[in-house]
Design an enzyme around this catalytic site. Structure first.
Site, short mmCIF file in Angstrom:
data_model
loop_
_atom_site.label_atom_id
_atom_site.label_comp_id
_atom_site.label_asym_id
_atom_site.label_seq_id
_atom_site.Cartn_x
_atom_site.Cartn_y
_atom_site.Cartn_z
N GLY A 19 46.97 14.88 45.89
CA GLY A 19 46.06 16.03 45.94
C GLY A 19 44.60 15.60 45.84
N TYR A 150 46.76 31.77 37.79
CA TYR A 150 46.36 30.37 37.55
C TYR A 150 45.60 30.27 36.22
CZ TYR A 150 43.43 26.17 38.39
OH TYR A 150 42.77 24.97 38.30
C1 AKB Z 1 40.05 26.82 41.87
O1 AKB Z 1 39.11 27.26 42.56
O2 AKB Z 1 41.12 27.43 41.68
C2 AKB Z 1 39.88 25.49 41.20
C3 AKB Z 1 39.40 25.61 39.80
C4 AKB Z 1 38.03 26.07 39.53
O3 AKB Z 1 40.13 25.35 38.89
N1 AKB Z 1 38.99 24.67 41.96
#
Ligand code: AKB
Length: 331
Positions: A19, A150
């Site tokens: 990645g 996330y």
């Molecule tokens: C995202 O945009 O999801 C990542 C992060 C800021 O963790 N680059």
């Protein structure tokens, strides 16, 4: 090669090695510790990779048995667990993203506990912040109210890391990465990806259509700084680390319009246009910059790249790629 734990050089397993971060981190780790000491793993079949430069294993990090098998076979002493689904992609399949991000972390933490690993690195993100955090210079100990699956997985992951540290003595270290900018591998499914894609499109087509509004300021960092920060944190004396959650680290904060202005200094014909999509609401929930006083205090964190230096270095590396018509993958 089975590692003798008395040996000085660590044996390091990296997940998500193909990645955006993994590509550069594996190279940096191999430079420091030697090729054979760093076992790269990712979902790709080894036969499809043309540039294998050291041990590589196909690994789905949800496969706990295979993970434990690799740890035991190589006598792994450290893991850098980078495999994850990022913010924008995670919103497409929230439960799948949650499962991957959380179960993989738990598999790594269990392996670290059972095999008595020396250290684990696991990246958190600015995505742990949400609307109730100060938009400018978000403090280390801000109230976390992530708005994406996330971000929720990163917040929960920080808690799980603290739990394993507290209850089992696992030395897990973590950084809240901002958006990362690099030329070696494409960014994959994040909200900040535009800051990489714009370089490729500017060189390939002379224009870029941005999915964030011109004035959306976000925390960003050049990959050289991110790799240096990661290695500095991992090499810091454990007693120096007063913040045992994930450290805020800052470097850059800019908007798409500011990045376009900087690009125009090198590429006067480059134009940017805007077609805002749902990633805007994710960006709106994140801070524009973070307070990294704790990282500066505890392990002497200092970024080296500002917007000017980062833009020049990206173009130095990518311009020859497009001049030779050797088009790199653009996310
Ligand atoms: C995202 O945009 O999801 C990542 C992060 C800021 O963790 N680059």
């Amino acid at each position: 090669m089975k590692h003798d734990k008395k040996q000085l050089s660590p044996v390091i397993l990296v997940t998500g090695a193909r990645g955006q971060i993994g590509t550069e981190l594996v190279a940096a780790l191999r430079n420091i510790y030697g090729r054979e000491q760093v076992i790269a793993t990712d979902l790709h079949d080894a036969t499809t990779i043309v540039d294998l430069e050291g041990p590589y294993h196909q690994l789905n990090v949800l496969d706990k048995d295979e993970l434990e098998n690799l740890v035991a076979t190589y006598g792994v002493t450290q893991i850098y667990h980078l495999a994850a689904t990022l913010s924008a992609k995670g919103e497409e399949t929230p439960l799948k993203a949650w499962h991957l991000n959380m179960q993989s972390l738990l598999n790594i933490l269990e392996a670290a506990k059972d095999h008595k690993l020396d250290k684990v690195f696991w990246p958190s993100s600015i995505a742990v912040f949400g609307p109730s955090t100060a938009r400018k210079i978000s403090p280390q100990n801000a109230l976390l109210d992530p708005q994406t699956v996330y971000g929720i997985s990163k917040e929960a992951g920080e808690q799980w890391c603290a739990y394993y540290r507290e209850h089992y003595g696992v030395d897990v270290r973590s950084l809240r990465y901002p958006g990362l900018i690099s030329y070696s591998a494409p960014a994959g499914g994040g909200t900040t990806d535009y800051a990489v894609a714009v370089f490729h499109e500017a060189l390939k087509n002379g224009r870029y259509e941005c999915y964030l509004s011109p004035n959306t300021a976000l925390p960003m960092m050049y990959m050289d700084d991110a790799v240096r920060a990661t290695l500095q944190l991992m090499n810091a004396r454990v007693e120096a680390l007063k913040e045992r959650g994930a450290y805020n680290i800052g470097a850059l904060s800019f908007t798409p319009a500011e990045l376009a202005t900087e690009l125009n200094k090198h590429l006067p014909d480059f134009t940017i246009s805007y077609s805002i999509d749902k990633r805007q609401s994710i960006a709106n929930s994140w801070p524009a910059s973070v307070d990294d006083a704790e990282a500066r205090r505890d392990w002497n964190w200092h970024p080296e790249y500002d917007l000017v230096a980062m833009t020049a270095d990206m173009l130095d590396h990518l311009t020859p790629v497009y001049k030779n018509n050797n088009i790199a993958t653009v996310s």
